[in-house]
Motif scaffolding. Structure first.
Motif, short mmCIF file in Angstrom:
data_model
loop_
_atom_site.label_atom_id
_atom_site.label_comp_id
_atom_site.label_asym_id
_atom_site.label_seq_id
_atom_site.Cartn_x
_atom_site.Cartn_y
_atom_site.Cartn_z
N VAL A 154 0.81 -1.22 0.00
CA VAL A 154 0.00 0.00 0.00
C VAL A 154 0.85 1.27 0.00
O VAL A 154 0.33 2.37 -0.12
N ASP A 155 2.17 1.13 0.11
CA ASP A 155 3.05 2.29 0.03
C ASP A 155 3.17 2.80 -1.40
O ASP A 155 3.51 3.96 -1.63
N THR A 156 2.91 1.94 -2.37
CA THR A 156 2.95 2.34 -3.77
C THR A 156 1.63 3.02 -4.12
O THR A 156 0.57 2.42 -4.03
N ILE A 157 1.72 4.30 -4.50
CA ILE A 157 0.53 5.08 -4.84
C ILE A 157 0.73 5.69 -6.22
O ILE A 157 1.78 6.24 -6.52
N VAL A 158 -0.28 5.55 -7.07
CA VAL A 158 -0.28 6.17 -8.39
C VAL A 158 -1.41 7.19 -8.41
O VAL A 158 -2.56 6.84 -8.13
N THR A 159 -1.08 8.44 -8.71
CA THR A 159 -2.11 9.47 -8.87
C THR A 159 -2.45 9.57 -10.34
O THR A 159 -1.56 9.65 -11.19
N THR A 160 -3.74 9.51 -10.66
CA THR A 160 -4.16 9.55 -12.05
C THR A 160 -5.38 10.44 -12.19
O THR A 160 -6.02 10.81 -11.19
N THR A 161 -5.72 10.78 -13.42
CA THR A 161 -6.89 11.61 -13.71
C THR A 161 -7.72 10.96 -14.80
O THR A 161 -7.22 10.15 -15.58
N ALA A 162 -9.00 11.33 -14.83
CA ALA A 162 -9.91 10.83 -15.86
C ALA A 162 -11.06 11.82 -16.00
O ALA A 162 -11.41 12.50 -15.03
N PRO A 163 -11.65 11.90 -17.19
CA PRO A 163 -12.84 12.74 -17.35
C PRO A 163 -13.97 12.22 -16.46
O PRO A 163 -14.17 11.00 -16.37
#
Length: 158
Positions: free
Chosen positions: A80-89
């Protein structure tokens, strides 16, 4: 007492309908390529209408005059230390009733799913599933016309 009225379909027609569908187990792994997620374990749930994905820090914003959403994903359930921030419409919002009858307003995005060598668009609600075993739940809308479920099996596609 109510009676069921059966419409019998000849074996040929029902086999033709089944031939185009992949059979999955109660648990499968999928990719969500537009979100940068691969080999994501999901629960296949015919009791849920909409698919959902566990995310944190959901934030709505505007980009080029359109509504978007930013969120954090933990692509590895074991780290859970690995975090990916992403975006989407942002495609909309939906009131979802949980199995415990709680209602929650969730944001909805559309994204590609890759499963069993096929790719198609699905609607995905974003929510906190941290109390659940699986980060993703695949609902009926995403399966309709494409998938048959064998609830006694797991990982039939991997």
């Amino acid at each position: 007492m109510a009676r069921c009225h059966h419409t019998y379909i000849s074996g040929h027609n029902s086999m033709k309908k089944k031939a185009n569908k992949m059979t999955v187990g109660a648990l499968e792994c999928c990719d969500l390529p537009e979100l940068g997620l691969t080999d994501l374990q999901m629960r296949v749930d015919t009791g849920a209408a909409t698919s959902s994905l566990h995310v944190d820090n959901i934030e709505e914003f505007e980009k080029d005059g359109k509504a978007w959403v930013r969120f954090d994903i933990h692509p590895d359930v074991h780290n859970v230390d690995t975090i990916v921030t992403t975006t989407a419409p942002l495609k909309g919002k939906k009131i979802v009733k949980s199995s415990s009858a709680d209602k929650e307003k969730r944001v909805v995005i559309r994204t590609d799913i890759r499963l069993g060598g096929k790719v198609w668009k699905i609607k995905l609600t974003l929510t906190d599933r941290s109390t659940m075993t699986n980060l993703m739940l695949l609902g009926r809308e995403a399966m309709n016309g494409r998938i048959l479920v064998d609830p006694g099996e797991e990982f039939l596609l991997s």
